[in-house]
Design a protein around this motif. Structure first.
Motif, mmCIF file in Angstrom:
data_model
loop_
_atom_site.group_PDB
_atom_site.id
_atom_site.type_symbol
_atom_site.label_atom_id
_atom_site.label_comp_id
_atom_site.label_asym_id
_atom_site.label_seq_id
_atom_site.Cartn_x
_atom_site.Cartn_y
_atom_site.Cartn_z
ATOM 1 N N ARG A 99 -9.195 -5.075 6.871
ATOM 2 C CA ARG A 99 -9.115 -3.972 7.829
ATOM 3 C C ARG A 99 -7.849 -4.083 8.683
ATOM 4 O O ARG A 99 -7.147 -3.100 8.922
ATOM 5 C CB ARG A 99 -10.367 -3.966 8.718
ATOM 6 N N TYR A 151 -4.738 -3.274 6.698
ATOM 7 C CA TYR A 151 -4.610 -1.822 6.558
ATOM 8 C C TYR A 151 -4.023 -1.224 7.844
ATOM 9 O O TYR A 151 -3.110 -0.404 7.795
ATOM 10 C CB TYR A 151 -5.983 -1.212 6.260
ATOM 11 N N LYS A 168 -0.446 -1.875 8.241
ATOM 12 C CA LYS A 168 0.319 -1.311 7.123
ATOM 13 C C LYS A 168 0.910 -2.390 6.209
ATOM 14 O O LYS A 168 2.052 -2.298 5.762
ATOM 15 C CB LYS A 168 1.403 -0.375 7.636
ATOM 16 N N ILE A 198 -2.284 -4.304 0.718
ATOM 17 C CA ILE A 198 -3.599 -4.908 0.437
ATOM 18 C C ILE A 198 -3.534 -5.714 -0.861
ATOM 19 O O ILE A 198 -4.145 -6.789 -0.958
ATOM 20 C CB ILE A 198 -4.695 -3.821 0.360
#
Length: 184
Positions: free
Chosen positions: A59, A62, A65, A68
């Motif tokens: 999380r 994300y 930025k 992932i």
């Protein structure tokens, strides 16, 4: 299938509280394979802490930025480095024969070795994947605290790392394993 097996008693005399702490969540045999499987509460708690730490890290990656996919590669290799480091540290400093290194299912991991193994693997993977090491370490440390905080409850289930005796009416804890280890 036997649920909740292998308990010990834990007592908080100042609170007049007695608990049965179960070591094993479930024990079962796979028919036709002659395999006995025991799933321990300690392992379930550690897995839960790891999953929450990974979800938090994902999380935050994300939100920051970060890639992932690259974070997942660092996570996988960092985790493997941590497991190898934890077992290696235990084998070296607890006098376990080195030929038993792979017998991880019999126990014997050390958190300090896990931190060292992860600290070696993470920068290497950040370099390979061209990721910002400091941002990755920020996520790693925050996730470590989540996992460690939850994992300490596994120590309670295993009746290890419980601290020293206290005369406090509120916080004193005793139990079968504690008494046998301290007084033997």
């Amino acid at each position: 299938m036997k649920w909740l097996t292998g308990y010990t008693e834990v007592s908080f005399p100042g609170l007049n509280l007695d608990l049965n702490v179960y070591e094993n969540l479930v024990e079962f045999t796979i028919p036709g394979w002659d395999i006995d499987i025991t799933i321990k509460f300690y392992g379930v708690i550690i897995a839960f802490g790891f999953i929450l730490a990974v979800l938090f890290g994902g999380r935050m990656a994300y939100k920051w930025k970060m890639s992932i996919d690259k974070m997942l590669d660092v996570l996988i290799w960092g985790t493997l480095g941590g497991i190898v480091g934890a077992r290696l540290y235990y084998v070296i400093f607890h006098g376990t024969p080195f030929n038993e290194f792979l017998n991880i299912h019999e126990g014997g991991l050390a958190i300090l070795g896990a931190v060292i193994g992860t600290a070696i693997a993470t920068p290497i993977m950040c370099k390979i994947k061209k990721m910002n090491l400091l941002s990755t370490l920020d996520l790693t440390v925050m996730g470590f605290f989540i996992g460690q905080g939850i994992g300490r409850w596994g120590n309670f289930i295993n009746q290890e790392a419980y601290g020293s005796f206290t005369g406090s009416n509120w916080f004193g804890m005793t139990g079968d394993k504690i008494s046998s280890e301290v007084f033997s």
